[in-house]
Design an enzyme around this catalytic site. Structure first.
Site, PDB file in Angstrom:
ATOM      1  N   GLU A  46       0.820  -1.209   0.000  1.00  0.00           N
ATOM      2  CA  GLU A  46       0.000   0.000   0.000  1.00  0.00           C
ATOM      3  C   GLU A  46       0.855   1.261   0.000  1.00  0.00           C
ATOM      4  O   GLU A  46       1.920   1.307   0.626  1.00  0.00           O
ATOM      5  CB  GLU A  46      -0.939   0.056   1.215  1.00  0.00           C
ATOM      6  CG  GLU A  46      -2.286  -0.596   0.998  1.00  0.00           C
ATOM      7  CD  GLU A  46      -2.241  -2.088   1.235  1.00  0.00           C
ATOM      8  OE1 GLU A  46      -3.140  -2.792   0.739  1.00  0.00           O
ATOM      9  OE2 GLU A  46      -1.291  -2.539   1.902  1.00  0.00           O
ATOM     10  N   THR A  47       0.357   2.253  -0.709  1.00  0.00           N
ATOM     11  CA  THR A  47       0.889   3.611  -0.650  1.00  0.00           C
ATOM     12  C   THR A  47      -0.223   4.513  -0.156  1.00  0.00           C
ATOM     13  O   THR A  47      -1.337   4.487  -0.683  1.00  0.00           O
ATOM     14  CB  THR A  47       1.375   4.080  -2.029  1.00  0.00           C
ATOM     15  OG1 THR A  47       2.472   3.257  -2.448  1.00  0.00           O
ATOM     16  CG2 THR A  47       1.829   5.526  -1.991  1.00  0.00           C
TER      17      THR A  47
END
Length: 280
Positions: A46-47
């Protein structure tokens, strides 16, 4: 456009361990496609993108921000470890002056509170419902073959399928189980299931700390074959195992890390050293 990007390793006290997330601090709005391009470039599970909600906001003094999460291929509605990473960046790197931060997200408002030994997150608790085996038989068989299944539940809020393996299996079996995730998006392409949780009942007290349950989480539908520590999965696991065990205080472990102490008040304390506390 230039903006800072941080890489934060959650659930560990050492660099290059734990569950990493990228955190982007946005002074201004990005073009929609740029979020995905950046997440693909980061190539982490995830970003997170932290966005100011008003022109007068600033990352040091404001207490409320927008927050979105992207895998390398898609936006997701909830991510626990990237929320932890976002709060940690604001508290410890940006030196945000507030004791509590509010994140406006696709899953509603999430709060992060600074504590002496970590960060407390308020996350939702999602109910699970019995799932007919025949409706998901092909998915399960594709993922784990003839592995014995004891219970199947579904969370419509999160579109996660929880599969409890037989109580005859132990932790080492779960950790060494080879799971075929490559073909799952083709087998299940209706959109009903977006995440697969495999879990087993914990083991009794011994020489080491006992755990009430163990789990692994897979989401190839979002481009992540296996996510080692997933807060969103525990919003479902907590609901299920609390009902099954009749307990409000639980210890859980993922295949990679001890990450969870559940007290079902939906306060996740991320200690940054592999432990989460869920309090009711």
């Amino acid at each position: 456009m230039k903006f800072p990007i941080f890489i934060a390793d959650a659930f560990t006290a050492k660099a290059f361990r734990g569950n990493p997330a990228a955190v982007c601090l946005l002074e201004n709005k990005l073009d929609e496609d740029m979020h995905q391009k950046i997440a693909k470039e980061m190539n982490l599970s995830e970003t997170a993108f932290i966005q100011k909600l008003h022109p007068t906001d600033n990352f040091t003094q404001s207490s409320c921000f927008g927050l979105r999460w992207f895998t390398p291929v898609s936006e997701v509605p909830l991510c626990g470890h990237a929320t932890l990473a976002s709060a940690a960046v604001l508290f410890h790197k940006i030196k945000n002056m507030n004791s509590t931060l509010t994140f406006v997200t696709l899953s509603g408002e999430l709060k992060a509170r600074r504590e002496e030994d970590g960060i407390v997150l308020d996350l939702p608790l999602y109910p699970v419902h019995p799932q007919d085996f025949h409706e998901v038989e092909e998915l399960i068989k594709t993922a784990i073959g003839d592995t014995l299944v004891q219970d199947i539940r579904y969370s419509p809020d999160t579109r996660k399928l929880l599969v409890r393996l037989s109580d005859t299996y132990n932790r080492s079996f779960l950790e060494s189980l080879k799971v075929n995730t490559q073909n799952l998006p083709q087998v299940e392409n209706t959109g009903k299931v977006k995440g697969l949780i495999l879990t087993i009942k914990g083991e009794p007290d011994g020489q080491t700390q006992a755990f009430d349950f163990y789990s692994r989480y897979f989401t190839p539908w979002f481009g992540v074959a296996e996510d080692p520590v997933t807060g969103s999965a525990h919003t479902v696991l907590s609901s299920y195992w609390s009902q099954q065990l009749g307990k409000k205080t639980m210890h859980g472990r993922t295949a990679c890390f001890q990450i969870l102490k559940n007290l079902l008040n939906l306060k996740l304390v991320f200690l940054l050293i592999c432990t989460i506390h869920l309090k009711m």
